[in-house]
Design an enzyme around this catalytic site. Structure first.
Site, PDB file in Angstrom:
ATOM      1  N   ASN A 146       0.818  -1.215   0.000  1.00 38.62           N
ATOM      2  CA  ASN A 146       0.000   0.000   0.000  1.00 38.62           C
ATOM      3  C   ASN A 146       0.856   1.272   0.000  1.00 38.62           C
ATOM      4  OD1 ASN A 146      -2.215   1.582   0.004  1.00 38.62           O
ATOM      5  ND2 ASN A 146      -3.043   0.874   1.956  1.00 38.62           N
ATOM      6  N   HIS A 164     -14.445  -5.071  11.241  1.00 45.59           N
ATOM      7  CA  HIS A 164     -14.013  -3.748  11.712  1.00 45.59           C
ATOM      8  C   HIS A 164     -15.226  -2.860  11.971  1.00 45.59           C
ATOM      9  CE1 HIS A 164      -9.629  -3.457  10.149  1.00 45.59           C
ATOM     10  NE2 HIS A 164      -9.890  -4.679  10.526  1.00 45.59           N
ATOM     11  N   ARG A 169     -13.249  -5.741  15.725  1.00 51.19           N
ATOM     12  CA  ARG A 169     -12.317  -4.700  16.125  1.00 51.19           C
ATOM     13  C   ARG A 169     -13.087  -3.391  16.263  1.00 51.19           C
ATOM     14  NH1 ARG A 169      -7.549  -2.163  12.332  1.00 51.19           N
ATOM     15  NH2 ARG A 169      -9.235  -0.706  11.747  1.00 51.19           N
ATOM     16  N   TYR A 173      -7.070   7.196  12.599  1.00 50.04           N
ATOM     17  CA  TYR A 173      -6.924   5.905  11.942  1.00 50.04           C
ATOM     18  C   TYR A 173      -8.134   5.022  12.201  1.00 50.04           C
ATOM     19  CZ  TYR A 173      -6.246   1.144  11.198  1.00 50.04           C
ATOM     20  OH  TYR A 173      -6.481  -0.122  10.778  1.00 50.04           O
ATOM     21  N   ASP A 224      -6.783  -1.699  17.582  1.00 49.85           N
ATOM     22  CA  ASP A 224      -5.510  -1.446  16.916  1.00 49.85           C
ATOM     23  C   ASP A 224      -4.980  -0.080  17.336  1.00 49.85           C
ATOM     24  OD1 ASP A 224      -4.468  -1.748  13.395  1.00 49.85           O
ATOM     25  OD2 ASP A 224      -3.365  -1.286  15.241  1.00 49.85           O
ATOM     26  N   HIS A 275      -2.098   1.021  16.487  1.00 50.35           N
ATOM     27  CA  HIS A 275      -1.475   1.458  15.221  1.00 50.35           C
ATOM     28  C   HIS A 275      -0.155   2.186  15.442  1.00 50.35           C
ATOM     29  CE1 HIS A 275      -1.850   2.377  10.843  1.00 50.35           C
ATOM     30  NE2 HIS A 275      -2.580   1.280  10.890  1.00 50.35           N
ATOM     31  N   GLU A 322      -3.418  -4.241  19.495  1.00 45.37           N
ATOM     32  CA  GLU A 322      -2.532  -4.443  18.331  1.00 45.37           C
ATOM     33  C   GLU A 322      -1.578  -3.272  18.136  1.00 45.37           C
ATOM     34  OE1 GLU A 322      -4.761  -5.047  14.775  1.00 45.37           O
ATOM     35  OE2 GLU A 322      -3.104  -4.444  13.496  1.00 45.37           O
ATOM     36  N   GLU A 330       2.060  -6.847  11.296  1.00 45.28           N
ATOM     37  CA  GLU A 330       1.591  -6.678   9.916  1.00 45.28           C
ATOM     38  C   GLU A 330       2.632  -5.966   9.055  1.00 45.28           C
ATOM     39  OE1 GLU A 330      -1.969  -4.414  10.911  1.00 45.28           O
ATOM     40  OE2 GLU A 330      -1.183  -2.777   9.711  1.00 45.28           O
ATOM     41  N   ARG A 385       1.146 -11.142  13.483  1.00 41.78           N
ATOM     42  CA  ARG A 385       0.248 -10.709  12.404  1.00 41.78           C
ATOM     43  C   ARG A 385       0.879 -10.728  11.020  1.00 41.78           C
ATOM     44  NH1 ARG A 385      -4.180  -8.566  12.311  1.00 41.78           N
ATOM     45  NH2 ARG A 385      -3.826  -6.575  11.263  1.00 41.78           N
ATOM     46  N   GLU A 399      -7.876 -11.501  10.223  1.00 31.95           N
ATOM     47  CA  GLU A 399      -8.539 -10.219   9.964  1.00 31.95           C
ATOM     48  C   GLU A 399      -9.317 -10.307   8.662  1.00 31.95           C
ATOM     49  OE1 GLU A 399      -5.902  -6.920   9.745  1.00 31.95           O
ATOM     50  OE2 GLU A 399      -7.498  -5.441   9.577  1.00 31.95           O
ATOM     51  N   TRP A 450       1.898   6.883  11.827  1.00 30.02           N
ATOM     52  CA  TRP A 450       0.467   6.947  11.436  1.00 30.02           C
ATOM     53  C   TRP A 450      -0.220   5.644  11.821  1.00 30.02           C
ATOM     54  CZ3 TRP A 450      -2.055   3.770   7.775  1.00 30.02           C
ATOM     55  CH2 TRP A 450      -3.417   4.079   7.642  1.00 30.02           C
TER      56      TRP A 450
END
Ligand code: CS2
Ligand code: MG
Length: 402
Positions: free
Chosen positions: A37, A122, A147, A159, A210, A212, A236, A262, A283, A339, A402
């Site tokens: 991404n 989510h 989540r 986020y 999360d 993040h 997370e 992740e 993850r 997820e 972020w």
């Protein structure tokens, strides 16, 4: 089973994806997700300009040797671009292998270890009330795990919130959008959200959150303690995970389970976290951690230390990655949860797939290989448009994770 062709398909059905298609002399083809991404074209070039010339002519059945050839052969090892490119090749070769023996991939990974793959959705909202309403929708759809991400009072957006009811897409076309962050406001509001969720919906749903990558270890320790009464399934990415030993401090203060990984792309990113049992779920994913071959090695290490899988499954991982994740998740012994951020309708049309959702569980289906395809003609109707993930700044303008 000589590889005679390999091509990279870049498309944008609802969001950008990069897919590798490998074809053998028998006319079998396999797919691999190569989407990173915000840096999609780097992986596309790494495949097209550097790896594919060396892939043509190799035996598609030599999956482990091909993995080592591209990992060690580059000299410059590891990193998200390299490991996503290797992952795409690896996944495509496993897809071909399954098709060559007409078996669904999970049966080549040791068969099914469970009936279905527990997944989480989510639920999000600008306010706690909106988030709790979304949680109710997910419970009606049969989810067993959800989540929760909510807006932070005083921040315009944050986020995990927004962009439609069923899925969240963080990348935006144009240059990177700038978000703002306020740790203190977040630390005050997050526990409140879960208190309200338990009061309204009780204890029969797994709740996840999360962070993040946004806290320091002591802030994460405080959040973990504040969340303990609400029994989260996991907290997370509490802190940026470059400093694996930093998790010792969080572990000393809280029993809230921790999930990380992740953004990891090799076993070395999580080796200490796993061996010191500093996390509860890993993850790392098929698409960013070197494919099925490498993810199995991470899961085997994790199994020794009571760590379970909790693979990333956001919209920026294509249905090809989701299909592979479900075959892996159905088979791996120390599975935790998968997820499942639903893709857009356009994405679903371009990537027809055999996997399905029922009563909170996913199943990869019984089609040979991954059971996911790519409609190239339809994909061509959705051109790539550069998009970036946001950058984040504290209220005083300091750049922040972020
Ligand atoms: C998130 C992702 O799903 C998650 O847990 O961390 O949405 C992540 O922000 C995106 O995959 C980044 O591309
Ligand atoms: Mg995450």
């Amino acid at each position: 089973m000589k590889i005679t062709d390999a091509k990279v398909i870049v498309c944008g059905p609802g969001r950008n994806f990069v897919t590798l298609k490998v074809t053998t002399e028998e006319g079998l083809y396999g797919l691999g997700d190569a989407t990173l991404n915000g840096r999609e074209l780097s992986v596309a070039s790494y495949l097209k300009d550097h790896l594919i010339p060396c892939l043509i002519g190799r035996d598609a059945r030599n999956i482990e040797d091909t993995w080592q050839y591209f990992y060690k052969g580059a000299y410059w090892r590891r990193g998200p671009v390299t490991m996503t490119a290797i992952a795409a090749i690896d996944t495509a070769l496993w897809d071909i292998l399954g098709k060559s023996v007409n078996r669904p991939l999970y049966q080549l990974l040791g068969g099914a270890s469970r009936e279905g793959v527990l997944c989480y959705g989510h639920a999000s909202g600008e306010t706690a009330e909106e988030t709790l309403a979304a949680l109710g929708d997910y419970l009606k759809q049969g989810y067993k795990a959800v989540r929760l991400q909510s807006g932070v009072p005083g921040l315009p957006k944050t986020y995990g919130v927004g962009r439609g009811k069923d899925h969240y897409e963080p990348a935006e076309k144009g240059l990177p959008p700038e978000a703002t962050w306020n740790t203190e406001a977040y630390l005050r509001s997050a526990p409140e959200l879960f208190k309200k969720a338990r009061e309204k919906y009780g204890w029969d749903v797994h709740l996840l959150h999360d962070v993040h990558h946004r806290l320091t270890p002591i802030e994460a320790a405080r959040l973990g303690k504040d969340l303990e009464p609400y029994r989260l399934f996991w907290m997370e990415d509490p802190v940026p995970a470059e400093l694996q030993e930093g998790f010792r401090l969080i572990r000393r203060h809280t029993t809230t389970p921790i999930a990380v990984g992740e953004v990891f792309n090799t076993i070395f990113d999580c080796q200490q976290l796993i061996q010191e049992q500093l996390i509860d779920y890993i993850r790392s994913t098929v698409v960013h951690a070197g494919g099925i071959t490498h993810l199995r090695k991470i899961a085997s290490l994790a199994e020794m230390y009571h760590v379970r899988t909790g693979c990333h499954g956001a919209t920026d991982l294509s249905p090809v990655a989701m299909g592979a994740a479900l075959h892996f998740g159905l088979s791996v012994h120390n599975f935790g949860i998968q997820e499942y951020m639903r893709h857009s309708k356009e994405t679903e049309k371009v990537f027809p797939h055999a996997y399905s959702f029922k009563d909170g569980y996913l199943h990869p289906g019984e089609k040979p290989g991954l059971g996911v395809d790519l409609d190239e003609a339809l994909a061509a109707k959705y051109p790539y448009e550069r998009a970036y993930l946001p950058v984040n700044r504290k209220l005083d303008g300091t750049l922040h994770s972020w």
